[in-house]
Design a protein around this motif. Structure first.
Motif, PDB file in Angstrom:
ATOM      1  N   ASN A 120      -9.404  -9.073   6.356  1.00  0.00           N
ATOM      2  CA  ASN A 120      -8.176  -9.362   7.102  1.00  0.00           C
ATOM      3  C   ASN A 120      -6.944  -8.839   6.383  1.00  0.00           C
ATOM      4  OD1 ASN A 120      -9.854 -10.627   8.880  1.00  0.00           O
ATOM      5  ND2 ASN A 120      -8.932 -12.652   8.705  1.00  0.00           N
ATOM      6  N   LEU A 121      -6.933  -8.946   5.058  1.00  0.00           N
ATOM      7  CA  LEU A 121      -5.797  -8.435   4.282  1.00  0.00           C
ATOM      8  C   LEU A 121      -5.692  -6.921   4.428  1.00  0.00           C
ATOM      9  CD1 LEU A 121      -3.498  -8.873   2.253  1.00  0.00           C
ATOM     10  CD2 LEU A 121      -5.205  -8.676   0.419  1.00  0.00           C
ATOM     11  N   ALA A 122      -6.818  -6.240   4.333  1.00  0.00           N
ATOM     12  CA  ALA A 122      -6.809  -4.784   4.493  1.00  0.00           C
ATOM     13  C   ALA A 122      -6.356  -4.396   5.896  1.00  0.00           C
ATOM     14  CB  ALA A 122      -8.199  -4.222   4.205  1.00  0.00           C
ATOM     15  N   GLY A 123      -6.779  -5.167   6.906  1.00  0.00           N
ATOM     16  CA  GLY A 123      -6.357  -4.891   8.280  1.00  0.00           C
ATOM     17  C   GLY A 123      -4.862  -5.089   8.456  1.00  0.00           C
ATOM     18  N   TRP A 124      -4.333  -6.149   7.847  1.00  0.00           N
ATOM     19  CA  TRP A 124      -2.877  -6.382   7.907  1.00  0.00           C
ATOM     20  C   TRP A 124      -2.120  -5.225   7.266  1.00  0.00           C
ATOM     21  CZ3 TRP A 124       0.724  -6.960   3.935  1.00  0.00           C
ATOM     22  CH2 TRP A 124       1.998  -7.401   4.329  1.00  0.00           C
ATOM     23  N   ALA A 125      -2.607  -4.739   6.136  1.00  0.00           N
ATOM     24  CA  ALA A 125      -1.933  -3.641   5.449  1.00  0.00           C
ATOM     25  C   ALA A 125      -1.944  -2.366   6.291  1.00  0.00           C
ATOM     26  CB  ALA A 125      -2.592  -3.389   4.093  1.00  0.00           C
ATOM     27  N   ARG A 126      -3.074  -2.092   6.958  1.00  0.00           N
ATOM     28  CA  ARG A 126      -3.147  -0.905   7.810  1.00  0.00           C
ATOM     29  C   ARG A 126      -2.194  -1.014   8.989  1.00  0.00           C
ATOM     30  NH1 ARG A 126      -8.702  -1.484   6.907  1.00  0.00           N
ATOM     31  NH2 ARG A 126      -8.935  -2.504   8.940  1.00  0.00           N
ATOM     32  N   LYS A 127      -2.206  -2.162   9.638  1.00  0.00           N
ATOM     33  CA  LYS A 127      -1.350  -2.353  10.812  1.00  0.00           C
ATOM     34  C   LYS A 127       0.123  -2.312  10.423  1.00  0.00           C
ATOM     35  CE  LYS A 127      -0.339  -5.642  14.515  1.00  0.00           C
ATOM     36  NZ  LYS A 127      -0.696  -6.960  15.118  1.00  0.00           N
ATOM     37  N   LEU A 155      25.102 -10.413  22.846  1.00  0.00           N
ATOM     38  CA  LEU A 155      26.365  -9.946  23.408  1.00  0.00           C
ATOM     39  C   LEU A 155      26.820  -8.705  22.652  1.00  0.00           C
ATOM     40  CD1 LEU A 155      28.135 -13.354  24.121  1.00  0.00           C
ATOM     41  CD2 LEU A 155      26.835 -11.914  25.686  1.00  0.00           C
ATOM     42  N   PHE A 156      27.956  -8.788  21.955  1.00  0.00           N
ATOM     43  CA  PHE A 156      28.485  -7.607  21.264  1.00  0.00           C
ATOM     44  C   PHE A 156      28.177  -7.631  19.771  1.00  0.00           C
ATOM     45  CE2 PHE A 156      31.317  -8.448  24.892  1.00  0.00           C
ATOM     46  CZ  PHE A 156      31.096  -7.282  25.617  1.00  0.00           C
ATOM     47  N   ARG A 157      27.376  -8.583  19.351  1.00  0.00           N
ATOM     48  CA  ARG A 157      27.071  -8.706  17.934  1.00  0.00           C
ATOM     49  C   ARG A 157      25.622  -8.318  17.657  1.00  0.00           C
ATOM     50  NH1 ARG A 157      27.843 -14.128  14.159  1.00  0.00           N
ATOM     51  NH2 ARG A 157      27.122 -13.185  12.208  1.00  0.00           N
ATOM     52  N   ARG A 158      25.453  -7.437  16.694  1.00  0.00           N
ATOM     53  CA  ARG A 158      24.114  -6.982  16.318  1.00  0.00           C
ATOM     54  C   ARG A 158      23.794  -7.502  14.916  1.00  0.00           C
ATOM     55  NH1 ARG A 158      21.715  -2.441  13.728  1.00  0.00           N
ATOM     56  NH2 ARG A 158      19.757  -1.746  14.717  1.00  0.00           N
ATOM     57  N   THR A 159      22.658  -8.157  14.799  1.00  0.00           N
ATOM     58  CA  THR A 159      22.223  -8.702  13.514  1.00  0.00           C
ATOM     59  C   THR A 159      20.854  -8.134  13.175  1.00  0.00           C
ATOM     60  OG1 THR A 159      23.414 -10.772  13.921  1.00  0.00           O
ATOM     61  CG2 THR A 159      21.697 -10.816  12.235  1.00  0.00           C
ATOM     62  N   VAL A 160      20.662  -7.764  11.920  1.00  0.00           N
ATOM     63  CA  VAL A 160      19.355  -7.311  11.447  1.00  0.00           C
ATOM     64  C   VAL A 160      18.758  -8.410  10.568  1.00  0.00           C
ATOM     65  CG1 VAL A 160      18.055  -5.557  10.201  1.00  0.00           C
ATOM     66  CG2 VAL A 160      20.085  -4.905  11.523  1.00  0.00           C
ATOM     67  N   VAL A 161      17.568  -8.853  10.953  1.00  0.00           N
ATOM     68  CA  VAL A 161      16.858  -9.892  10.210  1.00  0.00           C
ATOM     69  C   VAL A 161      15.806  -9.215   9.331  1.00  0.00           C
ATOM     70  CG1 VAL A 161      15.431 -11.958  10.385  1.00  0.00           C
ATOM     71  CG2 VAL A 161      17.219 -11.516  12.098  1.00  0.00           C
ATOM     72  N   TYR A 162      15.860  -9.502   8.040  1.00  0.00           N
ATOM     73  CA  TYR A 162      14.914  -8.912   7.088  1.00  0.00           C
ATOM     74  C   TYR A 162      13.970  -9.999   6.581  1.00  0.00           C
ATOM     75  CZ  TYR A 162      18.351  -5.113   6.897  1.00  0.00           C
ATOM     76  OH  TYR A 162      19.221  -4.093   7.223  1.00  0.00           O
ATOM     77  N   ASP A 163      12.680  -9.694   6.599  1.00  0.00           N
ATOM     78  CA  ASP A 163      11.663 -10.569   6.021  1.00  0.00           C
ATOM     79  C   ASP A 163      10.915  -9.802   4.936  1.00  0.00           C
ATOM     80  OD1 ASP A 163      11.944 -12.994   7.548  1.00  0.00           O
ATOM     81  OD2 ASP A 163      11.074 -11.928   9.256  1.00  0.00           O
ATOM     82  N   VAL A 164      11.022 -10.283   3.714  1.00  0.00           N
ATOM     83  CA  VAL A 164      10.323  -9.668   2.587  1.00  0.00           C
ATOM     84  C   VAL A 164       9.000 -10.404   2.404  1.00  0.00           C
ATOM     85  CG1 VAL A 164      10.412  -9.077   0.142  1.00  0.00           C
ATOM     86  CG2 VAL A 164      12.523  -9.088   1.508  1.00  0.00           C
ATOM     87  N   HIS A 165       7.892  -9.681   2.541  1.00  0.00           N
ATOM     88  CA  HIS A 165       6.556 -10.288   2.463  1.00  0.00           C
ATOM     89  C   HIS A 165       5.807  -9.823   1.223  1.00  0.00           C
ATOM     90  CE1 HIS A 165       6.182 -11.875   6.652  1.00  0.00           C
ATOM     91  NE2 HIS A 165       7.038 -10.901   6.914  1.00  0.00           N
ATOM     92  N   VAL A 166       5.086 -10.747   0.615  1.00  0.00           N
ATOM     93  CA  VAL A 166       4.026 -10.411  -0.331  1.00  0.00           C
ATOM     94  C   VAL A 166       2.802 -11.181   0.132  1.00  0.00           C
ATOM     95  CG1 VAL A 166       3.171 -10.545  -2.694  1.00  0.00           C
ATOM     96  CG2 VAL A 166       5.565  -9.973  -2.272  1.00  0.00           C
ATOM     97  N   GLN A 167       1.811 -10.452   0.606  1.00  0.00           N
ATOM     98  CA  GLN A 167       0.589 -11.085   1.093  1.00  0.00           C
ATOM     99  C   GLN A 167      -0.546 -10.733   0.138  1.00  0.00           C
ATOM    100  OE1 GLN A 167      -1.997 -11.598   5.230  1.00  0.00           O
ATOM    101  NE2 GLN A 167       0.173 -11.053   5.297  1.00  0.00           N
ATOM    102  N   PHE A 168      -1.305 -11.757  -0.275  1.00  0.00           N
ATOM    103  CA  PHE A 168      -2.372 -11.524  -1.241  1.00  0.00           C
ATOM    104  C   PHE A 168      -3.561 -12.434  -0.926  1.00  0.00           C
ATOM    105  CE2 PHE A 168       0.227 -14.892  -3.029  1.00  0.00           C
ATOM    106  CZ  PHE A 168      -0.699 -15.803  -3.531  1.00  0.00           C
ATOM    107  N   ARG A 169      -4.646 -12.170  -1.641  1.00  0.00           N
ATOM    108  CA  ARG A 169      -5.882 -12.934  -1.430  1.00  0.00           C
ATOM    109  C   ARG A 169      -6.410 -13.442  -2.760  1.00  0.00           C
ATOM    110  NH1 ARG A 169     -11.372 -12.379  -1.982  1.00  0.00           N
ATOM    111  NH2 ARG A 169     -11.122 -10.338  -2.961  1.00  0.00           N
TER     112      ARG A 169
END
Length: 207
Positions: A120-127, A155-169
């Motif tokens: 599953n971890l390898a699949g997540w990394a590929r995707k 409306l007239f406001r644009r926001t960028v949401v950043y998610d920093v992930h570290v996924q491990f097994r």
């Protein structure tokens, strides 16, 4: 003895040996082992406030039930989630929320829980790699780091949401340590999430 007969006997011997190997794997539990961990409560694994303070200033645990749950409560793979967020909410210093999500996988009769977690971890990394850079990291028994960016227009406001992930097994536990901010994370911020992931490994049960 003809060459054809010798070939047939050789193939039969290989098939018997392969069958014995599979049977041996079943006997020692390589296919039927759930792995090291029973279902884990993410809030019990989440590192203490002093480890979270460099990521979220004046943080507190969100009041959500973190007990591990299976699909429809019928048994099988279990998942748990715990969040630590700024008070008041929405303050990026450098992150506004840290999330710990843990999946505990069991064997499916063909592969052990640990093998399924690795797959599953390898699949997540590929995707995820199709969406942006995925960097291998030395956390647990193998992991990857990735930064998600999602633009939200209100409306007239644009926001960028950043998610920093570290996924491990580790064994049959698939762990995702992530942190959210509305400010583009720099190298220092991403390093904080990797350090937190390493700290999280030390808070997993030893047995």
């Amino acid at each position: 003895m003809s060459a054809r007969r010798r070939l047939v006997l050789a193939c039969a011997s290989v098939a018997v040996a392969a069958g014995c190997a599979v049977a041996a794997c079943w006997y020692v539990g390589l296919f039927t082992s759930d792995g090291r961990f029973a279902p884990l409560d993410a809030c019990r694994v989440l590192p203490p406030p002093d480890a979270l303070a460099p990521l979220v200033r004046n943080g507190a645990r969100e009041p959500k039930d973190s007990r591990p749950r299976t699909t429809l409560g019928l048994g099988g793979d279990a998942a748990s989630e715990c969040k630590w967020s700024s008070v008041p909410s929405g303050r990026d210093r450098p992150f506004r929320t840290v999330r710990l999500r843990i999946q505990t996988l069991i064997h499916d009769g063909r592969a052990s829980g640990a093998a399924r977690a690795e797959r599953n971890l390898a699949g997540w990394a590929r995707k995820t790699g199709a969406e942006g850079p995925v960097v291998p990291v030395r956390v647990g028994e193998g992991g990857y780091a990735h930064v998600d960016a999602l633009a939200v227009q209100v409306l007239f406001r644009r926001t960028v949401v950043y998610d920093v992930h570290v996924q491990f097994r580790i064994s049959n536990a698939l762990v995702d340590v992530s942190a959210r901010t509305h400010t583009r994370p720099d190298d220092h911020a991403t390093a904080l999430v990797r350090n937190l992931a390493e700290t999280t490994t030390r808070h997993l049960p030893r047995h």
